[in-house]
Every structure is written in structure tokens, then in C-alpha cells.
Design an enzyme around this catalytic site. Structure first.
Site, PDB file in Angstrom:
ATOM      1  CB  THR A   9      -6.743  -2.655 -11.263  1.00 47.14           C
ATOM      2  OG1 THR A   9      -7.756  -1.780 -11.779  1.00 47.14           O
ATOM      3  CG2 THR A   9      -6.353  -3.630 -12.366  1.00 47.14           C
ATOM      4  N   GLY A  10      -9.676  -3.133 -10.091  1.00 46.11           N
ATOM      5  CA  GLY A  10     -11.032  -3.629 -10.316  1.00 46.11           C
ATOM      6  C   GLY A  10     -11.920  -3.282  -9.141  1.00 46.11           C
ATOM      7  CB  THR A  20      -6.688   1.698 -10.762  1.00 45.07           C
ATOM      8  OG1 THR A  20      -7.789   2.310 -10.089  1.00 45.07           O
ATOM      9  CG2 THR A  20      -5.669   1.196  -9.739  1.00 45.07           C
ATOM     10  N   GLY A  44     -12.971  -2.761  -5.892  1.00 42.07           N
ATOM     11  CA  GLY A  44     -12.130  -2.685  -4.700  1.00 42.07           C
ATOM     12  C   GLY A  44     -12.679  -3.431  -3.499  1.00 42.07           C
ATOM     13  NE  ARG A  94     -14.155   2.405  -2.443  1.00 42.36           N
ATOM     14  CZ  ARG A  94     -13.326   1.972  -3.393  1.00 42.36           C
ATOM     15  NH1 ARG A  94     -12.309   2.729  -3.785  1.00 42.36           N
ATOM     16  NH2 ARG A  94     -13.500   0.798  -3.945  1.00 42.36           N
ATOM     17  CB  VAL A  95     -10.066   3.413   2.313  1.00 43.90           C
ATOM     18  CG1 VAL A  95      -8.729   2.763   1.994  1.00 43.90           C
ATOM     19  CG2 VAL A  95      -9.853   4.760   3.002  1.00 43.90           C
ATOM     20  N   GLY A  96     -10.369   2.135  -0.820  1.00 44.52           N
ATOM     21  CA  GLY A  96     -10.457   0.903  -1.614  1.00 44.52           C
ATOM     22  C   GLY A  96      -9.352  -0.073  -1.275  1.00 44.52           C
ATOM     23  CG  ASP A  97      -8.346  -2.667  -4.424  1.00 45.77           C
ATOM     24  OD1 ASP A  97      -9.200  -1.828  -4.781  1.00 45.77           O
ATOM     25  OD2 ASP A  97      -7.442  -3.074  -5.174  1.00 45.77           O
TER      26      ASP A  97
HETATM   27  N1  ASP Z   1      -9.551  -0.988  -7.250  1.00 44.22           N
HETATM   28  C1  ASP Z   1      -9.816   0.425  -7.316  1.00 44.22           C
HETATM   29  C2  ASP Z   1     -10.676   0.822  -6.132  1.00 44.22           C
HETATM   30  O1  ASP Z   1     -11.618   0.114  -5.844  1.00 44.22           O
HETATM   31  C3  ASP Z   1     -10.489   0.862  -8.581  1.00 44.22           C
HETATM   32  C4  ASP Z   1      -9.851   0.398  -9.861  1.00 44.22           C
HETATM   33  O2  ASP Z   1      -8.999  -0.472  -9.845  1.00 44.22           O
HETATM   34  O3  ASP Z   1     -10.215   0.926 -10.922  1.00 44.22           O
HETATM   35  O4  ASP Z   1     -10.432   1.850  -5.562  1.00 44.22           O
END
Ligand code: ASP
Length: 312
Positions: free
Chosen positions: A218-219, A167, A221, A195-198
């Protein structure tokens, strides 16, 4: 003081990819810094930096994005201006080569904050953005990752999608003291369609407010959403907290929410931080306090913050 910090994702990047990830981040940070050095806006700088990374197949954004369980690509992105908290975001939109440009169009348009799904294409078309064939966004690595994940789940079905890193995000402060943040991703590998992430959720994966600073996360979500990580980070900066301590605190909060990840931030005085609780985090930064640009780039494996690197 002008500064730009870029990340190329929290995750577990194999050692043989460290050089490419660090170089990609350095090129992106240079693109953002060029905007700032010319007297440009932090908002334009973070967009320019993220655009570079969206086109770099090393990263999980734009070209190279992670695939959904259905083998499709659904992109999330957000961009936020610390001056007036203007924000634009898009979620689960297919066929975008440059997701951050659509997010920026949402911000500039100003009617809405977040547009989601294929219907966002109607707005995109009105703003001159053209779709690209899905296949052009899918790299060999993303396909191999999808294949490995589907085989792993066939043997041991698990619920959660996995974070692989890649990301991308950027934060900046410009010569006028305005801050901005931008983040772009294909999301977690093998996520459910829809799916929607952070990343596109203001306050979660992206937040900027001139009162405190700007942050991009990042990480994991789902955990970042539960921690409202970037809002928490910027609120701590607004209260005058040291950026390193603020990052340590929000990553501890992320752990309490069951996740690992990373955060980059600038504060309104030009303090910068890169911190992560994941195994690796790719990053780059260019900071100029008037004495000329100071640069750093790499793949951190220690969770260490950027401050020390820039001081050396
Ligand atoms: N935070 C991102 C998500 O969950 C993934 C990532 O940061 O690698 O969509």
C-alpha cells in the site's frame, strides 16, 4: 503454524481515527483466522478478511473508496494463491460492492489474469455479481476529501494524486503451508479516471508464491509499480531472508523509486511482518503456532515491524 496479517493502508490517518481503523483491521483478521482455524485455505482466508474491510466505510475499498477526479468510483483488486501462482485481478471497475469477489471469480475462471474497466461487468454478470448504485459506495468522508483536493488544486495545480491511507490487504498461511495475498482499493484520491495503481498488478501491490511467501503493499502506487514491490519482497523471502530485513530493503527500494508506503507479508515458515515508511499504517494479525492464537492490532506510527509486537 497458521497466520493471517491484514493492513488498512499506509498513509497519514488522523489520531481520532486510529481506534476505528485498528478495530476494523482486528475484525477482518479475525474473519480470516476463523477460516484458517477451521482448516480452510489461505486463499479463502485473505478473501474473507478483505471482504470485511471492503464493507467498512473507514477504509478506501468497496464502500468508502476514494473518488476519481470526475467524482466517480473505480475499483482495483487482486487475489493470488501461492500454490501454483493462480491470480485474478480487476482494475478501474465501477459499481462493485465487493471488488475482491470479482477478482476471485477471475482467478477461479482461469482464462485471464486481469479484467479492466466497465466491460468487466459482462464477466461479472456471468458470475452472478450484481452492480450497486455508485452513490451507495460514496461516503461523506470520501466526498469531503474529494472537495478538499479539488480546492487545493484550484489554488496550486499539482500533478500527482494523493495517498490518504485506507487501501486494504491481507496475507495468510494455512495449515497445509500454502500462502495467499489479496489487496483492494479505490486507488489514490482525485486520480484520473482510467488510472490503474499497483494493487491489481501482480508482483506490484499483490504477490504470493509458496516458494517464498505472500505480500500485499500500500502507498504511492506509481512508485510501488516501479519497484515491483511485492515480487521483490517474496523473492527475498524465498532466498531465506529474514522478513523484517526483507521489508526494510523493499521499502528502501520504494524510496529510490520516489515513494512511501507499507507492506505486510508472511513467509513459508509462518514468519510475519508489517512495515511502513508512510506516517501511519493500520494493521492486525493473528498467529497460531499451535499454542493458541496470538493477536495484535493497531495503527503504527513508527514503521516498526510486527514481530516485536507479537513477541510481547
Ligand atoms: N497503492 C494504492 C494506489 O496507488 C493507494 C494506497 O495504497 O492507498 O492505488
Amino acid at each position: 503454524m497458521i497466520a493471517v496479517v491484514v493492513h488498512g493502508g499506509a498513509g497519514d490517518i488522523a489520531a481520532e481515527r486510529h481506534r476505528r481503523a485498528a478495530d476494523g483491521c482486528a475484525v477482518a483478521a479475525a474473519a480470516g483466522f476463523a477460516v484458517l482455524a477451521a482448516g480452510g485455505r489461505a486463499l479463502d482466508a485473505v478473501q474473507a478478511a478483505v471482504r470485511v474491510l471492503e464493507d467498512d466505510p473507514e477504509f478506501n475499498a468497496g464502500t468508502g473508496a476514494a473518488l476519481t477526479r470526475d467524482g466517480t468510483v473505480e475499483l482495483d483488486a487482486a487475489i493470488m494463491d501461492g500454490a501454483g501462482r493462480a491470480v485474478g485481478a480487476i482494475a478501474a471497475v465501477p459499481d462493485l460492492r465487493a471488488p475482491i469477489e470479482l477478482a476471485r471469480a477471475v482467478l477461479d475462471d482461469g482464462e485471464h489474469v486481469l479484467l479492466a474497466g466497465p466491460a468487466a461487468w459482462r464477466f461479472a454478470a456471468e458470475h452472478g455479481i450484481v452492480p450497486v448504485p455508485t452513490a451507495t459506495l460514496i461516503t461523506e468522508r470520501a466526498r469531503a476529501r474529494w472537495q478538499a483536493e479539488s480546492e487545493r488544486r484550484a489554488g496550486a495545480p499539482g500533478r500527482s494524486a494523493t495517498v490518504e491511507g485506507g487501501t486494504v490487504g491481507a496475507v495468510a498461511i494455512d495449515v497445509h503451508g500454502h500462502v495467499a495475498a489479496a489487496t483492494s482499493t479505490g486507488g489514490t484520491s482525485y486520480k484520473r479516471a482510467g488510472r490503474v495503481g499497483d494493487t491489481p498488478l501482480p508482483g506490484c501491490g499483490t504477490w504470493a508464491d509458496d516458494a517464498g511467501g505472500a505480500a500485499s503493499a500500500t502507498g504511492d502506487g506509481e512508485a510501488i509499480i516501479r519497484a515491483t514491490l511485492c515480487r521483490a519482497m517474496v523473492d527475498r523471502l524465498a532466498s531465506g531472508e529474514d522478513p523484517d530485513l526483507a521489508a526494510t530493503a523493499v521499502l528502501a527500494e520504494l524510496a529510490r523509486c520516489g515513494g512511501r508506503g507499507g507492506v505486510i507479508a508472511v513467509d513459508r515458515r509462518g514468519g510475519v511482518v508489517v512495515a511502513h515508511s508512510s506516517v501511519t499504517m493500520a494493521f492486525a494479525a493473528v498467529v497460531d503456532d499451535g499454542a493458541g492464537p496470538c493477536r495484535a492490532a493497531g495503527v503504527s506510527t513508527t514503521g516498526t515491524c510486527l514481530t516485536a509486537l507479537l513477541a510481547t
